[in-house]
Design a protein around this motif. Structure first.
Motif, PDB file in Angstrom:
ATOM      1  N   LEU A  21      18.752  12.579   8.255  1.00 48.59           N
ATOM      2  CA  LEU A  21      18.391  12.800   6.855  1.00 48.59           C
ATOM      3  C   LEU A  21      19.522  12.321   5.955  1.00 48.59           C
ATOM      4  O   LEU A  21      20.642  12.817   6.065  1.00 48.59           O
ATOM      5  CB  LEU A  21      18.138  14.294   6.586  1.00 48.59           C
ATOM      6  CG  LEU A  21      16.813  14.851   7.030  1.00 48.59           C
ATOM      7  CD1 LEU A  21      16.768  16.349   6.746  1.00 48.59           C
ATOM      8  CD2 LEU A  21      15.665  14.166   6.332  1.00 48.59           C
ATOM      9  N   PRO A  22      19.258  11.394   5.057  1.00 45.30           N
ATOM     10  CA  PRO A  22      20.309  10.871   4.175  1.00 45.30           C
ATOM     11  C   PRO A  22      20.616  11.811   3.010  1.00 45.30           C
ATOM     12  O   PRO A  22      20.400  11.501   1.843  1.00 45.30           O
ATOM     13  CB  PRO A  22      19.721   9.546   3.691  1.00 45.30           C
ATOM     14  CG  PRO A  22      18.243   9.783   3.692  1.00 45.30           C
ATOM     15  CD  PRO A  22      17.986  10.705   4.868  1.00 45.30           C
ATOM     16  N   VAL A  23      21.124  12.976   3.339  1.00 45.40           N
ATOM     17  CA  VAL A  23      21.434  14.004   2.345  1.00 45.40           C
ATOM     18  C   VAL A  23      22.732  13.636   1.631  1.00 45.40           C
ATOM     19  O   VAL A  23      23.682  13.189   2.253  1.00 45.40           O
ATOM     20  CB  VAL A  23      21.591  15.375   3.036  1.00 45.40           C
ATOM     21  CG1 VAL A  23      21.900  16.459   2.036  1.00 45.40           C
ATOM     22  CG2 VAL A  23      20.352  15.712   3.845  1.00 45.40           C
ATOM     23  N   ALA A  24      22.765  13.853   0.327  1.00 37.97           N
ATOM     24  CA  ALA A  24      23.970  13.587  -0.458  1.00 37.97           C
ATOM     25  C   ALA A  24      24.623  14.910  -0.845  1.00 37.97           C
ATOM     26  O   ALA A  24      23.996  15.781  -1.450  1.00 37.97           O
ATOM     27  CB  ALA A  24      23.629  12.787  -1.706  1.00 37.97           C
ATOM     28  N   TYR A  25      25.883  15.056  -0.489  1.00 37.30           N
ATOM     29  CA  TYR A  25      26.650  16.258  -0.812  1.00 37.30           C
ATOM     30  C   TYR A  25      26.568  16.557  -2.306  1.00 37.30           C
ATOM     31  O   TYR A  25      26.322  17.696  -2.709  1.00 37.30           O
ATOM     32  CB  TYR A  25      28.111  16.074  -0.372  1.00 37.30           C
ATOM     33  CG  TYR A  25      29.010  17.206  -0.782  1.00 37.30           C
ATOM     34  CD1 TYR A  25      29.209  18.287   0.061  1.00 37.30           C
ATOM     35  CD2 TYR A  25      29.650  17.205  -2.024  1.00 37.30           C
ATOM     36  CE1 TYR A  25      30.034  19.348  -0.314  1.00 37.30           C
ATOM     37  CE2 TYR A  25      30.472  18.258  -2.395  1.00 37.30           C
ATOM     38  CZ  TYR A  25      30.655  19.319  -1.541  1.00 37.30           C
ATOM     39  OH  TYR A  25      31.456  20.368  -1.925  1.00 37.30           O
ATOM     40  N   ALA A  26      26.784  15.549  -3.130  1.00 33.33           N
ATOM     41  CA  ALA A  26      26.803  15.752  -4.587  1.00 33.33           C
ATOM     42  C   ALA A  26      25.474  16.301  -5.101  1.00 33.33           C
ATOM     43  O   ALA A  26      25.458  17.140  -6.008  1.00 33.33           O
ATOM     44  CB  ALA A  26      27.146  14.449  -5.294  1.00 33.33           C
ATOM     45  N   ASP A  27      24.363  15.855  -4.523  1.00 34.05           N
ATOM     46  CA  ASP A  27      23.051  16.350  -4.958  1.00 34.05           C
ATOM     47  C   ASP A  27      22.888  17.832  -4.651  1.00 34.05           C
ATOM     48  O   ASP A  27      22.361  18.585  -5.469  1.00 34.05           O
ATOM     49  CB  ASP A  27      21.925  15.566  -4.280  1.00 34.05           C
ATOM     50  CG  ASP A  27      21.852  14.124  -4.753  1.00 34.05           C
ATOM     51  OD1 ASP A  27      22.417  13.803  -5.820  1.00 34.05           O
ATOM     52  OD2 ASP A  27      21.237  13.307  -4.032  1.00 34.05           O
ATOM     53  N   LEU A  28      23.334  18.242  -3.470  1.00 30.77           N
ATOM     54  CA  LEU A  28      23.211  19.653  -3.107  1.00 30.77           C
ATOM     55  C   LEU A  28      24.200  20.504  -3.895  1.00 30.77           C
ATOM     56  O   LEU A  28      23.860  21.603  -4.331  1.00 30.77           O
ATOM     57  CB  LEU A  28      23.432  19.830  -1.602  1.00 30.77           C
ATOM     58  CG  LEU A  28      22.415  19.133  -0.696  1.00 30.77           C
ATOM     59  CD1 LEU A  28      22.743  19.412   0.759  1.00 30.77           C
ATOM     60  CD2 LEU A  28      20.991  19.529  -1.010  1.00 30.77           C
ATOM     61  N   ALA A  29      25.406  20.011  -4.087  1.00 35.81           N
ATOM     62  CA  ALA A  29      26.420  20.769  -4.823  1.00 35.81           C
ATOM     63  C   ALA A  29      26.039  20.929  -6.296  1.00 35.81           C
ATOM     64  O   ALA A  29      26.423  21.915  -6.928  1.00 35.81           O
ATOM     65  CB  ALA A  29      27.776  20.087  -4.699  1.00 35.81           C
ATOM     66  N   ALA A  30      25.291  19.984  -6.838  1.00 36.66           N
ATOM     67  CA  ALA A  30      24.916  20.033  -8.251  1.00 36.66           C
ATOM     68  C   ALA A  30      23.985  21.193  -8.565  1.00 36.66           C
ATOM     69  O   ALA A  30      24.010  21.740  -9.673  1.00 36.66           O
ATOM     70  CB  ALA A  30      24.263  18.717  -8.673  1.00 36.66           C
TER      71      ALA A  30
END
Length: 88
Positions: free
Chosen positions: A54-63
């Motif tokens: 899964l190409p999860v982005a840290y910044a997206d989840l942290a936001a």
């Protein structure tokens, strides 16, 4: 891998394990960072999901660190990937 798909219940169990609380005490819209999910713990989750494809982005989840937001993002990524759709 017994269950390739990430489920909302599985996400909730994982977050509960990280913060040391029962899943029923984790609110869907509560700030997970304030509940005890550190940036390092979030990075570990992101890396686990990336290894699984899964190409999860840290910044997206942290936001927007809530169960609801993380689940929307993870579900969307799973639905966009034919392998994950087939496995769910």
């Amino acid at each position: 891998m017994d269950e390739p798909a990430v489920t909302k219940a599985g996400l909730l169990r994982e977050v509960a394990r990280i913060v040391g609380r029962p899943p029923e005490e984790i609110p869907d819209r509560g700030d997970l960072m304030r509940l005890g999910v550190s940036s390092l713990a979030l990075m570990r989750l992101v890396n686990t999901w990336r290894v699984r494809g899964l190409p999860v982005a840290y910044a997206d989840l942290a936001a927007e660190p809530t169960i609801d937001s993380w689940w929307r993002q993870l579900h969307r990524l799973q639905q966009a990937n034919p392998y994950w759709r087939a496995a769910s």
